[in-house]
Design a protein around this motif. Structure first.
Motif, mmCIF file in Angstrom:
data_model
loop_
_atom_site.group_PDB
_atom_site.id
_atom_site.type_symbol
_atom_site.label_atom_id
_atom_site.label_comp_id
_atom_site.label_asym_id
_atom_site.label_seq_id
_atom_site.Cartn_x
_atom_site.Cartn_y
_atom_site.Cartn_z
ATOM 1 N N ASP A 31 0.926 4.159 -3.349
ATOM 2 C CA ASP A 31 -0.081 3.711 -2.397
ATOM 3 C C ASP A 31 -1.138 2.892 -3.114
ATOM 4 O O ASP A 31 -1.103 2.705 -4.334
ATOM 5 C CB ASP A 31 -0.711 4.900 -1.683
ATOM 6 C CG ASP A 31 -1.267 5.915 -2.679
ATOM 7 O OD1 ASP A 31 -1.521 5.529 -3.843
ATOM 8 O OD2 ASP A 31 -1.439 7.088 -2.297
ATOM 9 N N HIS A 32 -2.076 2.384 -2.339
ATOM 10 C CA HIS A 32 -3.181 1.575 -2.865
ATOM 11 C C HIS A 32 -4.470 2.112 -2.269
ATOM 12 O O HIS A 32 -5.138 1.449 -1.480
ATOM 13 C CB HIS A 32 -2.973 0.095 -2.517
ATOM 14 C CG HIS A 32 -1.695 -0.470 -3.075
ATOM 15 N ND1 HIS A 32 -0.496 -0.378 -2.409
ATOM 16 C CD2 HIS A 32 -1.449 -1.124 -4.244
ATOM 17 C CE1 HIS A 32 0.452 -0.969 -3.130
ATOM 18 N NE2 HIS A 32 -0.110 -1.423 -4.247
ATOM 19 N N THR B 92 -2.288 -9.824 -0.918
ATOM 20 C CA THR B 92 -1.438 -9.067 -1.835
ATOM 21 C C THR B 92 -2.191 -7.859 -2.351
ATOM 22 O O THR B 92 -3.358 -7.983 -2.764
ATOM 23 C CB THR B 92 -0.994 -9.951 -3.018
ATOM 24 O OG1 THR B 92 -0.379 -11.134 -2.508
ATOM 25 C CG2 THR B 92 -0.024 -9.200 -3.913
ATOM 26 N N LEU B 93 -1.522 -6.697 -2.341
ATOM 27 C CA LEU B 93 -2.056 -5.461 -2.913
ATOM 28 C C LEU B 93 -1.248 -5.128 -4.145
ATOM 29 O O LEU B 93 -0.010 -5.163 -4.117
ATOM 30 C CB LEU B 93 -1.983 -4.308 -1.914
ATOM 31 C CG LEU B 93 -3.062 -4.200 -0.816
ATOM 32 C CD1 LEU B 93 -4.436 -4.097 -1.420
ATOM 33 C CD2 LEU B 93 -2.961 -5.331 0.168
ATOM 34 N N VAL C 246 1.245 -10.307 4.442
ATOM 35 C CA VAL C 246 0.709 -9.161 3.716
ATOM 36 C C VAL C 246 1.836 -8.532 2.930
ATOM 37 O O VAL C 246 2.901 -8.241 3.495
ATOM 38 C CB VAL C 246 0.091 -8.132 4.686
ATOM 39 C CG1 VAL C 246 -0.456 -6.941 3.910
ATOM 40 C CG2 VAL C 246 -1.019 -8.774 5.516
ATOM 41 N N ARG C 247 1.627 -8.292 1.645
ATOM 42 C CA ARG C 247 2.667 -7.679 0.830
ATOM 43 C C ARG C 247 2.030 -6.748 -0.190
ATOM 44 O O ARG C 247 0.874 -6.922 -0.561
ATOM 45 C CB ARG C 247 3.519 -8.726 0.131
ATOM 46 C CG ARG C 247 2.768 -9.525 -0.914
ATOM 47 C CD ARG C 247 3.655 -10.574 -1.526
ATOM 48 N NE ARG C 247 2.995 -11.259 -2.627
ATOM 49 C CZ ARG C 247 3.539 -12.257 -3.324
ATOM 50 N NH1 ARG C 247 4.759 -12.690 -3.008
ATOM 51 N NH2 ARG C 247 2.890 -12.814 -4.309
ATOM 52 N N CYS C 248 2.823 -5.786 -0.633
ATOM 53 C CA CYS C 248 2.380 -4.829 -1.639
ATOM 54 C C CYS C 248 3.281 -4.961 -2.852
ATOM 55 O O CYS C 248 4.514 -4.848 -2.725
ATOM 56 C CB CYS C 248 2.441 -3.402 -1.102
ATOM 57 S SG CYS C 248 1.317 -3.096 0.276
ATOM 58 N N LEU D 171 -6.849 -6.381 -4.768
ATOM 59 C CA LEU D 171 -6.632 -7.044 -3.485
ATOM 60 C C LEU D 171 -6.810 -8.538 -3.708
ATOM 61 O O LEU D 171 -7.872 -8.987 -4.159
ATOM 62 C CB LEU D 171 -7.630 -6.548 -2.436
ATOM 63 C CG LEU D 171 -7.688 -7.343 -1.137
ATOM 64 C CD1 LEU D 171 -6.427 -7.149 -0.315
ATOM 65 C CD2 LEU D 171 -8.913 -6.973 -0.310
ATOM 66 N N ALA E 127 -4.191 -0.996 1.530
ATOM 67 C CA ALA E 127 -3.022 -1.695 2.078
ATOM 68 C C ALA E 127 -2.981 -1.574 3.597
ATOM 69 O O ALA E 127 -2.736 -2.561 4.310
ATOM 70 C CB ALA E 127 -1.748 -1.129 1.452
ATOM 71 N N ASP F 157 -7.227 3.660 2.305
ATOM 72 C CA ASP F 157 -5.954 2.984 2.047
ATOM 73 C C ASP F 157 -6.162 1.489 2.239
ATOM 74 O O ASP F 157 -6.232 0.988 3.370
ATOM 75 C CB ASP F 157 -4.877 3.523 2.983
ATOM 76 C CG ASP F 157 -3.490 3.021 2.606
ATOM 77 O OD1 ASP F 157 -3.399 2.052 1.829
ATOM 78 O OD2 ASP F 157 -2.501 3.603 3.084
#
Length: 438
Positions: free
Chosen positions: A308-309, A342-343, A301-303, A352, A278, A276
Protein backbone atom coordinates in the motif's frame (compact mmCIF):
# COMPACT_ATOMS: atom_id res chain seq x y z
CA UNK A 1 5.82 41.28 -25.53
CA UNK A 2 3.37 38.38 -25.93
CA UNK A 3 2.65 36.09 -23.01
CA UNK A 4 3.01 32.37 -23.76
CA UNK A 5 1.26 29.58 -21.85
CA UNK A 6 4.63 28.72 -20.36
CA UNK A 7 4.94 32.26 -19.04
CA UNK A 8 1.51 32.06 -17.43
CA UNK A 9 2.51 28.97 -15.45
CA UNK A 10 5.43 30.74 -13.79
CA UNK A 11 4.65 32.06 -10.34
CA UNK A 12 7.27 34.75 -10.70
CA UNK A 13 6.16 36.05 -14.07
CA UNK A 14 5.83 39.78 -14.69
CA UNK A 15 3.07 41.41 -12.73
CA UNK A 16 0.43 43.56 -14.41
CA UNK A 17 1.00 47.31 -14.24
CA UNK A 18 -1.87 47.76 -11.84
CA UNK A 19 -0.09 45.52 -9.31
CA UNK A 20 2.69 48.08 -9.05
CA UNK A 21 0.27 50.75 -7.83
CA UNK A 22 0.02 51.39 -4.07
CA UNK A 23 -2.21 48.87 -2.40
CA UNK A 24 -5.27 50.38 -0.62
CA UNK A 25 -4.35 48.67 2.62
CA UNK A 26 -0.77 49.88 2.29
CA UNK A 27 -1.98 53.43 1.68
CA UNK A 28 -4.19 53.14 4.76
CA UNK A 29 -1.25 52.00 6.87
CA UNK A 30 0.99 54.75 5.49
CA UNK A 31 -1.61 57.41 6.29
CA UNK A 32 -2.10 56.03 9.80
CA UNK A 33 1.65 55.88 10.37
CA UNK A 34 2.11 59.46 9.18
CA UNK A 35 -0.76 60.64 11.34
CA UNK A 36 0.68 58.97 14.42
CA UNK A 37 4.14 60.34 13.63
CA UNK A 38 2.81 63.88 13.31
CA UNK A 39 0.78 63.57 16.50
CA UNK A 40 3.68 62.18 18.52
CA UNK A 41 6.11 64.73 17.10
CA UNK A 42 3.62 67.55 17.71
CA UNK A 43 3.02 66.47 21.29
CA UNK A 44 6.74 66.28 22.04
CA UNK A 45 7.35 69.63 20.33
CA UNK A 46 4.59 71.29 22.36
CA UNK A 47 6.07 69.90 25.57
CA UNK A 48 9.53 71.18 24.60
CA UNK A 49 8.07 74.59 23.72
CA UNK A 50 6.28 74.79 27.06
CA UNK A 51 9.49 73.87 28.85
CA UNK A 52 11.34 76.55 26.88
CA UNK A 53 8.75 79.19 27.76
CA UNK A 54 8.94 78.24 31.42
CA UNK A 55 12.75 78.44 31.36
CA UNK A 56 12.55 81.81 29.61
CA UNK A 57 10.08 83.21 32.11
CA UNK A 58 12.00 81.80 35.05
CA UNK A 59 15.24 83.31 33.81
CA UNK A 60 13.65 86.72 33.19
CA UNK A 61 12.01 86.74 36.59
CA UNK A 62 15.23 85.64 38.27
CA UNK A 63 17.27 88.30 36.50
CA UNK A 64 14.82 91.03 37.44
CA UNK A 65 14.62 89.96 41.08
CA UNK A 66 18.40 89.63 41.39
CA UNK A 67 18.96 93.02 39.72
CA UNK A 68 16.51 94.80 42.02
CA UNK A 69 18.06 93.16 45.07
CA UNK A 70 21.62 94.04 44.02
CA UNK A 71 20.69 97.64 43.25
CA UNK A 72 18.91 98.02 46.61
CA UNK A 73 21.95 96.70 48.50
CA UNK A 74 24.34 98.86 46.46
CA UNK A 75 22.29 102.03 46.99
CA UNK A 76 22.05 101.36 50.71
CA UNK A 77 25.57 100.22 51.59
CA UNK A 78 28.14 100.48 48.78
CA UNK A 79 30.56 103.43 48.83
CA UNK A 80 30.40 105.83 45.93
CA UNK A 81 33.96 105.17 44.86
CA UNK A 82 33.64 101.34 44.93
CA UNK A 83 30.28 100.21 43.53
CA UNK A 84 29.54 96.51 42.73
CA UNK A 85 30.38 95.24 39.23
CA UNK A 86 28.08 96.50 36.46
CA UNK A 87 26.53 99.08 38.83
CA UNK A 88 27.05 102.86 38.93
CA UNK A 89 26.22 105.08 41.88
CA UNK A 90 25.08 108.69 41.86
CA UNK A 91 24.79 110.85 44.98
CA UNK A 92 22.68 114.02 45.29
CA UNK A 93 23.95 116.15 48.16
CA UNK A 94 22.08 118.76 50.15
CA UNK A 95 23.74 121.59 48.23
CA UNK A 96 22.26 120.24 44.97
CA UNK A 97 25.53 118.85 43.57
CA UNK A 98 25.66 115.34 42.10
CA UNK A 99 28.67 113.10 42.40
CA UNK A 100 29.13 109.87 40.37
CA UNK A 101 31.21 106.73 40.76
CA UNK A 102 34.18 106.31 38.40
CA UNK A 103 33.22 105.42 34.79
CA UNK A 104 29.55 106.29 35.20
CA UNK A 105 27.72 107.26 31.96
CA UNK A 106 27.49 111.05 31.47
CA UNK A 107 23.81 110.74 30.41
CA UNK A 108 22.88 109.67 33.93
CA UNK A 109 21.58 110.01 36.64
CA UNK A 110 17.85 110.27 36.19
CA UNK A 111 17.37 113.60 37.97
CA UNK A 112 13.59 113.35 38.08
CA UNK A 113 13.87 110.22 40.23
CA UNK A 114 16.51 111.86 42.45
CA UNK A 115 14.33 114.91 42.97
CA UNK A 116 11.23 112.84 43.74
CA UNK A 117 12.96 110.74 46.42
CA UNK A 118 14.82 113.79 47.80
CA UNK A 119 11.45 115.46 48.28
CA UNK A 120 10.42 112.63 50.62
CA UNK A 121 9.06 109.90 48.31
CA UNK A 122 9.61 106.25 49.14
CA UNK A 123 12.50 104.27 47.58
CA UNK A 124 11.68 103.54 43.96
CA UNK A 125 12.92 101.11 41.29
CA UNK A 126 12.17 101.93 37.67
CA UNK A 127 13.18 100.81 34.22
CA UNK A 128 14.13 103.79 32.05
CA UNK A 129 15.56 104.37 28.64
CA UNK A 130 18.33 106.92 28.19
CA UNK A 131 20.29 107.60 25.00
CA UNK A 132 18.95 104.46 23.33
CA UNK A 133 19.80 102.13 26.19
CA UNK A 134 17.72 100.52 28.90
CA UNK A 135 18.70 100.94 32.54
CA UNK A 136 17.32 99.70 35.81
CA UNK A 137 17.37 102.56 38.34
CA UNK A 138 16.92 102.33 42.11
CA UNK A 139 16.73 105.57 44.10
CA UNK A 140 16.58 105.87 47.86
CA UNK A 141 17.65 108.09 50.80
CA UNK A 142 20.87 107.29 52.63
CA UNK A 143 21.68 109.56 55.63
CA UNK A 144 21.50 113.16 54.43
CA UNK A 145 21.96 112.29 50.75
CA UNK A 146 19.91 110.73 48.00
CA UNK A 147 21.60 107.79 46.24
CA UNK A 148 20.73 106.37 42.88
CA UNK A 149 22.07 102.95 41.74
CA UNK A 150 21.98 102.24 38.01
CA UNK A 151 22.47 98.96 36.14
CA UNK A 152 22.87 98.62 32.37
CA UNK A 153 20.36 95.99 31.16
CA UNK A 154 22.16 95.17 27.92
CA UNK A 155 24.10 92.40 29.67
CA UNK A 156 20.88 90.79 30.78
CA UNK A 157 19.52 91.21 27.26
CA UNK A 158 22.62 89.48 25.87
CA UNK A 159 22.11 86.54 28.26
CA UNK A 160 18.47 86.33 27.27
CA UNK A 161 19.41 86.34 23.58
CA UNK A 162 21.87 83.48 24.16
CA UNK A 163 19.22 81.56 26.07
CA UNK A 164 16.71 82.18 23.26
CA UNK A 165 19.13 80.86 20.65
CA UNK A 166 19.84 77.83 22.80
CA UNK A 167 16.15 77.14 23.30
CA UNK A 168 15.48 77.53 19.58
CA UNK A 169 18.25 75.07 18.74
CA UNK A 170 16.96 72.67 21.37
CA UNK A 171 13.46 72.97 19.93
CA UNK A 172 14.70 72.16 16.41
CA UNK A 173 16.77 69.24 17.67
CA UNK A 174 13.84 68.10 19.78
CA UNK A 175 11.53 68.27 16.76
CA UNK A 176 13.88 66.09 14.71
CA UNK A 177 14.20 63.64 17.59
CA UNK A 178 10.42 63.74 18.02
CA UNK A 179 9.96 62.86 14.34
CA UNK A 180 12.33 59.93 14.73
CA UNK A 181 10.60 58.77 17.90
CA UNK A 182 7.25 59.23 16.19
CA UNK A 183 8.40 57.04 13.30
CA UNK A 184 9.50 54.28 15.67
CA UNK A 185 6.34 54.52 17.76
CA UNK A 186 4.06 54.63 14.72
CA UNK A 187 5.72 51.61 13.12
CA UNK A 188 5.35 49.61 16.30
CA UNK A 189 1.79 50.78 16.76
CA UNK A 190 0.79 50.02 13.16
CA UNK A 191 2.60 46.68 12.93
CA UNK A 192 -0.26 44.66 14.53
CA UNK A 193 -2.78 46.35 12.22
CA UNK A 194 -0.63 45.61 9.18
CA UNK A 195 -0.27 41.99 10.24
CA UNK A 196 -4.01 41.71 10.77
CA UNK A 197 -4.75 43.17 7.33
CA UNK A 198 -2.16 40.87 5.74
CA UNK A 199 -3.71 37.86 7.44
CA UNK A 200 -7.16 38.96 6.33
CA UNK A 201 -6.06 39.34 2.71
CA UNK A 202 -4.19 36.05 2.87
CA UNK A 203 -7.22 34.27 4.32
CA UNK A 204 -9.48 35.73 1.63
CA UNK A 205 -7.05 34.63 -1.10
CA UNK A 206 -6.76 31.15 0.42
CA UNK A 207 -10.53 30.79 0.69
CA UNK A 208 -11.11 31.90 -2.90
CA UNK A 209 -8.51 29.50 -4.21
CA UNK A 210 -9.42 26.54 -2.03
CA UNK A 211 -13.11 26.82 -2.94
CA UNK A 212 -12.58 27.48 -6.64
CA UNK A 213 -11.51 23.95 -7.60
CA UNK A 214 -14.21 21.95 -5.76
CA UNK A 215 -16.91 24.39 -6.86
CA UNK A 216 -15.76 24.16 -10.47
CA UNK A 217 -15.71 20.37 -10.21
CA UNK A 218 -19.23 20.26 -8.75
CA UNK A 219 -20.55 22.75 -11.30
CA UNK A 220 -19.12 20.77 -14.21
CA UNK A 221 -20.50 17.50 -12.90
CA UNK A 222 -23.92 19.08 -12.23
CA UNK A 223 -23.97 20.47 -15.79
CA UNK A 224 -23.09 17.05 -17.20
CA UNK A 225 -25.75 15.37 -15.08
CA UNK A 226 -28.38 17.90 -16.18
CA UNK A 227 -27.42 17.45 -19.82
CA UNK A 228 -27.73 13.68 -19.59
CA UNK A 229 -31.10 13.86 -17.82
CA UNK A 230 -32.43 16.24 -20.45
CA UNK A 231 -31.08 13.91 -23.13
CA UNK A 232 -33.26 11.09 -21.90
CA UNK A 233 -30.64 9.02 -20.08
CA UNK A 234 -32.12 6.52 -17.66
CA UNK A 235 -31.81 7.96 -14.11
CA UNK A 236 -30.74 4.52 -12.85
CA UNK A 237 -27.59 4.83 -14.98
CA UNK A 238 -26.74 8.15 -13.35
CA UNK A 239 -26.64 6.90 -9.76
CA UNK A 240 -22.82 6.91 -9.79
CA UNK A 241 -22.79 10.47 -11.04
CA UNK A 242 -25.18 11.54 -8.28
CA UNK A 243 -23.02 9.73 -5.71
CA UNK A 244 -19.98 11.61 -7.00
CA UNK A 245 -21.92 14.85 -6.70
CA UNK A 246 -22.88 14.07 -3.09
CA UNK A 247 -19.33 13.05 -2.24
CA UNK A 248 -17.97 16.23 -3.81
CA UNK A 249 -20.34 18.41 -1.80
CA UNK A 250 -19.25 16.63 1.37
CA UNK A 251 -15.60 17.23 0.54
CA UNK A 252 -16.42 20.87 -0.09
CA UNK A 253 -17.84 21.01 3.43
CA UNK A 254 -14.56 19.59 4.75
CA UNK A 255 -12.62 22.32 2.97
CA UNK A 256 -14.87 24.99 4.46
CA UNK A 257 -14.48 23.47 7.93
CA UNK A 258 -10.69 23.44 7.59
CA UNK A 259 -10.67 27.06 6.47
CA UNK A 260 -12.86 28.12 9.38
CA UNK A 261 -10.62 26.20 11.76
CA UNK A 262 -7.52 27.90 10.40
CA UNK A 263 -9.16 31.32 10.86
CA UNK A 264 -9.47 30.88 14.61
CA UNK A 265 -7.06 32.81 16.80
CA UNK A 266 -5.87 29.59 18.42
CA UNK A 267 -5.57 27.11 15.60
CA UNK A 268 -6.97 23.69 16.39
CA UNK A 269 -4.67 20.93 15.11
CA UNK A 270 -6.34 17.80 13.85
CA UNK A 271 -4.64 14.54 14.82
CA UNK A 272 -2.68 12.73 12.14
CA UNK A 273 -3.76 9.29 11.08
CA UNK A 274 -3.21 6.79 8.29
CA UNK A 275 -4.21 8.08 4.84
CA UNK A 276 -4.18 5.85 1.75
CA UNK A 277 -2.63 8.19 -0.80
CA UNK A 278 -3.28 5.79 -3.69
CA UNK A 279 -6.98 5.57 -2.91
CA UNK A 280 -7.10 9.34 -2.52
CA UNK A 281 -5.48 9.87 -5.92
CA UNK A 282 -7.89 7.43 -7.61
CA UNK A 283 -10.86 9.10 -5.93
CA UNK A 284 -9.83 12.59 -7.04
CA UNK A 285 -9.02 11.42 -10.56
CA UNK A 286 -12.56 10.02 -10.74
CA UNK A 287 -13.90 13.31 -9.38
CA UNK A 288 -12.10 15.19 -12.18
CA UNK A 289 -13.43 12.95 -14.97
CA UNK A 290 -16.08 15.46 -16.08
CA UNK A 291 -13.64 18.36 -16.39
CA UNK A 292 -10.99 16.14 -17.98
CA UNK A 293 -13.47 14.82 -20.54
CA UNK A 294 -14.68 18.33 -21.32
CA UNK A 295 -11.07 19.40 -21.96
CA UNK A 296 -10.18 16.24 -23.87
CA UNK A 297 -7.51 15.25 -21.37
CA UNK A 298 -6.65 11.68 -20.37
CA UNK A 299 -5.87 11.01 -16.65
CA UNK A 300 -3.91 7.88 -15.73
CA UNK A 301 -3.39 6.67 -12.15
CA UNK A 302 -0.87 3.93 -11.47
CA UNK A 303 0.98 2.42 -8.53
CA UNK A 304 4.58 1.35 -8.88
CA UNK A 305 5.65 -1.46 -6.58
CA UNK A 306 3.76 -3.81 -4.29
CA UNK A 307 2.08 -2.96 -1.02
CA UNK A 308 0.00 0.00 0.00
CA UNK A 309 0.90 3.68 -0.05
CA UNK A 310 -0.30 4.85 3.33
CA UNK A 311 1.08 8.05 4.81
CA UNK A 312 0.60 9.75 8.16
CA UNK A 313 -1.45 12.93 7.91
CA UNK A 314 -4.84 14.60 7.69
CA UNK A 315 -7.00 13.21 4.91
CA UNK A 316 -8.84 16.46 4.09
CA UNK A 317 -5.58 18.40 3.85
CA UNK A 318 -3.87 15.80 1.66
CA UNK A 319 -6.98 15.67 -0.52
CA UNK A 320 -6.51 19.38 -1.17
CA UNK A 321 -2.87 18.73 -2.12
CA UNK A 322 -3.73 16.12 -4.73
CA UNK A 323 -6.70 18.19 -5.93
CA UNK A 324 -4.55 21.29 -6.37
CA UNK A 325 -1.88 19.36 -8.32
CA UNK A 326 -4.52 17.85 -10.60
CA UNK A 327 -6.17 21.23 -11.07
CA UNK A 328 -2.80 22.77 -11.96
CA UNK A 329 -2.10 20.01 -14.47
CA UNK A 330 -5.55 20.33 -16.04
CA UNK A 331 -5.11 24.07 -16.34
CA UNK A 332 -1.88 23.70 -18.34
CA UNK A 333 -2.65 20.66 -20.48
CA UNK A 334 -4.31 21.21 -23.82
CA UNK A 335 -6.85 19.01 -25.66
CA UNK A 336 -5.49 15.55 -26.36
CA UNK A 337 -2.99 15.82 -23.52
CA UNK A 338 -2.26 13.37 -20.75
CA UNK A 339 -1.82 13.53 -17.00
CA UNK A 340 -0.06 10.74 -15.12
CA UNK A 341 -0.50 10.31 -11.36
CA UNK A 342 2.04 7.83 -10.00
CA UNK A 343 2.37 6.37 -6.49
CA UNK A 344 5.64 4.76 -5.47
CA UNK A 345 7.24 3.59 -2.25
CA UNK A 346 10.68 4.11 -0.77
CA UNK A 347 11.95 3.04 2.65
CA UNK A 348 9.91 5.13 5.08
CA UNK A 349 8.60 7.41 2.31
CA UNK A 350 5.70 7.50 -0.15
CA UNK A 351 6.14 9.37 -3.43
CA UNK A 352 3.27 11.01 -5.29
CA UNK A 353 4.13 12.23 -8.79
CA UNK A 354 1.81 14.29 -11.00
CA UNK A 355 3.17 14.70 -14.54
CA UNK A 356 1.61 16.27 -17.61
CA UNK A 357 2.64 16.91 -21.20
CA UNK A 358 1.33 20.47 -21.27
CA UNK A 359 2.96 23.89 -21.47
CA UNK A 360 5.91 22.94 -19.25
CA UNK A 361 8.20 25.17 -17.25
CA UNK A 362 11.80 26.32 -17.02
CA UNK A 363 13.70 24.23 -14.42
CA UNK A 364 15.56 27.35 -13.28
CA UNK A 365 12.25 28.93 -12.25
CA UNK A 366 10.77 25.83 -10.61
CA UNK A 367 11.22 27.17 -7.08
CA UNK A 368 9.34 30.37 -7.95
CA UNK A 369 6.19 28.32 -8.55
CA UNK A 370 5.76 27.95 -4.79
CA UNK A 371 6.03 31.67 -4.01
CA UNK A 372 2.87 33.31 -2.78
CA UNK A 373 1.76 36.48 -4.57
CA UNK A 374 -1.28 37.82 -2.76
CA UNK A 375 -3.86 39.27 -5.07
CA UNK A 376 -2.25 38.06 -8.32
CA UNK A 377 -3.42 34.47 -8.55
CA UNK A 378 0.05 33.31 -9.63
CA UNK A 379 1.58 30.64 -7.44
CA UNK A 380 -1.09 30.80 -4.75
CA UNK A 381 -2.35 27.23 -5.14
CA UNK A 382 1.11 25.71 -5.23
CA UNK A 383 2.13 27.90 -2.30
CA UNK A 384 -0.76 26.44 -0.32
CA UNK A 385 0.28 22.95 -1.41
CA UNK A 386 3.78 23.52 -0.09
CA UNK A 387 2.38 24.79 3.23
CA UNK A 388 0.31 21.63 3.67
CA UNK A 389 3.20 19.37 2.61
CA UNK A 390 5.58 21.15 4.99
CA UNK A 391 3.01 20.71 7.76
CA UNK A 392 3.13 16.96 7.07
CA UNK A 393 6.95 16.96 7.31
CA UNK A 394 7.26 16.27 3.60
CA UNK A 395 8.76 17.94 0.55
CA UNK A 396 7.52 18.97 -2.89
CA UNK A 397 9.62 19.66 -5.97
CA UNK A 398 8.87 20.73 -9.53
CA UNK A 399 10.69 19.97 -12.77
CA UNK A 400 10.07 20.20 -16.49
CA UNK A 401 11.03 22.04 -19.61
CA UNK A 402 9.30 24.64 -21.80
CA UNK A 403 6.78 22.92 -24.04
CA UNK A 404 7.66 19.51 -22.63
CA UNK A 405 5.34 19.23 -19.67
CA UNK A 406 5.90 19.50 -15.95
CA UNK A 407 6.27 17.02 -13.12
CA UNK A 408 5.54 17.63 -9.43
CA UNK A 409 6.87 15.16 -6.86
CA UNK A 410 5.58 15.01 -3.29
CA UNK A 411 7.47 12.99 -0.68
CA UNK A 412 5.63 12.18 2.54
CA UNK A 413 6.60 10.03 5.51
CA UNK A 414 4.99 6.62 5.39
CA UNK A 415 2.68 5.63 8.21
CA UNK A 416 4.57 3.53 10.78
CA UNK A 417 2.14 0.65 10.45
CA UNK A 418 2.50 0.45 6.65
CA UNK A 419 5.08 -2.00 5.28
CA UNK A 420 8.26 -0.71 3.71
CA UNK A 421 8.09 -1.31 0.00
CA UNK A 422 10.95 -1.67 -2.40
CA UNK A 423 10.64 -0.68 -6.07
CA UNK A 424 9.35 -3.56 -8.15
CA UNK A 425 10.74 -4.63 -11.48
CA UNK A 426 7.59 -3.77 -13.33
CA UNK A 427 4.90 -1.25 -12.41
CA UNK A 428 1.41 -2.37 -11.58
CA UNK A 429 -0.47 -0.02 -13.88
CA UNK A 430 -3.97 1.19 -13.09
CA UNK A 431 -5.50 3.25 -15.84
CA UNK A 432 -8.38 5.65 -15.26
CA UNK A 433 -10.11 6.66 -18.45
CA UNK A 434 -12.75 9.38 -17.93
CA UNK A 435 -16.02 8.75 -19.79
CA UNK A 436 -17.00 11.03 -22.59
CA UNK A 437 -19.90 13.38 -21.92
CA UNK A 438 -23.26 11.91 -22.86
Amino acid sequence: MSVTPFGRRLAGGPRPARERLPDPDRRLLVRARRRITVQVAGAISVVLALVGVLVWCAMGHGQGTAAERDLGVAAQRSPLAYPPPCVWLYELRADGTVRASPGAPAALPVRAELARVAAGAAPRTARVGVAGRDYLVHTRRRADTTVQAVMDLRYQAAEQARLLRTLAGAEVAGLLAALLVGQVVSRRAIAPLGEALARQRRFAADVSHELRTPLTRLHTRAQLLSRRLRGGTDPILLIDEVDQLVKGSGQLGEVVADLLRSAQFKQLRRPFGPVDLAALAAELAAAEDARAAARGVDIVVRCDGPGDHVVRGVESALRRVVSALLDNALGHTGPGGHIWVTLAGEPGTVLLTVRDDGAGLDPEDAERLFTRFEGTGFGLGLALVREVVDGHHGTITADGRPGGGAVFTVRLPAHPSSPVTEPARGPARQRYQPPLPG
